[in-house]
Design a protein around this motif. Structure first.
Motif, mmCIF file in Angstrom:
data_model
loop_
_atom_site.group_PDB
_atom_site.id
_atom_site.type_symbol
_atom_site.label_atom_id
_atom_site.label_comp_id
_atom_site.label_asym_id
_atom_site.label_seq_id
_atom_site.Cartn_x
_atom_site.Cartn_y
_atom_site.Cartn_z
ATOM 1 N N GLU A 63 0.822 -1.207 0.000
ATOM 2 C CA GLU A 63 0.000 0.000 0.000
ATOM 3 C C GLU A 63 0.857 1.257 0.000
ATOM 4 N N CYS A 64 1.920 1.259 0.807
ATOM 5 C CA CYS A 64 2.755 2.449 0.938
ATOM 6 C C CYS A 64 4.006 2.091 1.726
ATOM 7 N N ALA A 69 2.692 5.940 6.454
ATOM 8 C CA ALA A 69 1.501 5.561 7.209
ATOM 9 C C ALA A 69 1.625 5.991 8.664
ATOM 10 N N GLN A 70 0.528 5.887 9.382
ATOM 11 C CA GLN A 70 0.526 6.181 10.816
ATOM 12 C C GLN A 70 0.197 4.905 11.569
ATOM 13 N N PRO A 80 -3.675 9.212 2.167
ATOM 14 C CA PRO A 80 -4.687 9.340 1.110
ATOM 15 C C PRO A 80 -4.195 8.733 -0.205
ATOM 16 N N ASN A 81 -5.156 8.266 -0.988
ATOM 17 C CA ASN A 81 -4.873 7.750 -2.338
ATOM 18 C C ASN A 81 -3.979 6.509 -2.347
ATOM 19 N N SER A 82 -3.984 5.751 -1.287
ATOM 20 C CA SER A 82 -3.230 4.502 -1.316
ATOM 21 C C SER A 82 -4.098 3.420 -1.988
#
Length: 249
Positions: A63-64, A69-70, A80-82
């Motif tokens: 995803e990222c 990320a948090q 956003p937009n992942s």
């Protein structure tokens, strides 16, 4: 489906698992967040162990980056937009680049190639064919005054002209990026375009497709059945492995 596949290891495990990677800026050692669609869509932290060019349809994917990320008591919150995409990670990005730089889209005859693009420079005509699992290049003598109409039919003819077949699997380099380099070099009539026509090479993990002419009947069947590295069930209790061997389930 992603041309780029990352092998990742999850926390407290050394086992490596292939996942789809939709970006070219992921490198070995990066911490990432993986969506486990095979586990109800849960999110997991993982570390990238290797990056391969395999063109597999893995169910799980990155995803990222973990830094994007948090992480909190309620779980992982994605940006956003992942999933985040970056660079040339699928053939579509190559097609967009070709169209935007003046290559003419064509409709290949038959079922081998899905779409093709044609360009004529000062001395030659080049055709780029996109197959389900490959990108092929054909170089022909220049035909003065003959520019094909967009979406006009074209024959997929490997025996005509100089023809280079490239499989989108187990490549040593990002073959899609190299195809853009070829297209730009050819369009600008630079003499070094020929060295970018082929990106065939064996990667470390994927051995689905041997060298040209070496694929067995079983291996070809495995590809046509959509094999992605694991066994493919054929029927009547029989499965076919990526090496072309039959197994009884």
């Amino acid at each position: 489906m992603s041309y780029i596949i990352a092998y990742v290891a999850f926390q407290e495990s050394e086992a490596e698992y292939p996942v789809c990677c939709l970006r070219t800026d992921i490198k070995v050692g990066d911490a990432v967040v993986v969506r486990m669609n095979t586990r109800g869509g849960s999110l997991k932290w993982a570390k990238v162990k290797s990056v391969e060019f395999l063109n597999w349809d893995c169910k799980n994917g990155i995803e990222c980056l973990a830094s994007e990320a948090q992480f909190g008591p309620d779980g992982i919150v994605l940006p956003p937009n992942s999933p985040i995409t970056h660079g040339i990670w699928r053939p579509r990005e190559v097609c967009v680049h070709l169209y935007q730089t003046g290559w003419i889209p064509r409709k290949p005859k038959g079922s081998v190639a899905k779409i093709a693009y044609t360009h004529t420079n000062a001395t030659r005509t080049a055709n780029i064919f996109f197959r389900k699992n490959g990108v092929d290049v054909q170089i022909l003598p220049r035909e003065a005054g003959r520019n094909p109409a967009p979406n006009s039919p074209i024959s997929y003819a490997p025996s005509v002209g100089e023809f280079t077949r490239n499989d989108l699997s187990h490549n040593k380099v990002n073959g899609l990026e190299q195809m853009i380099t070829f297209a730009d070099s050819f369009r600008e009539n630079r003499s070094e375009y020929a060295k970018h026509m082929s990106f065939f090479g064996s990667g470390r993990k994927d051995h689905r497709i041997p060298g040209p002419g070496d694929r067995s009947f079983e291996g070809t069947m495995y590809d046509l059945l959509g094999g992605d590295g694991g066994n493919v069930y054929v029927g009547d209790g029989l499965s076919l492995s990526s090496s072309g061997r039959w197994a009884n389930d």
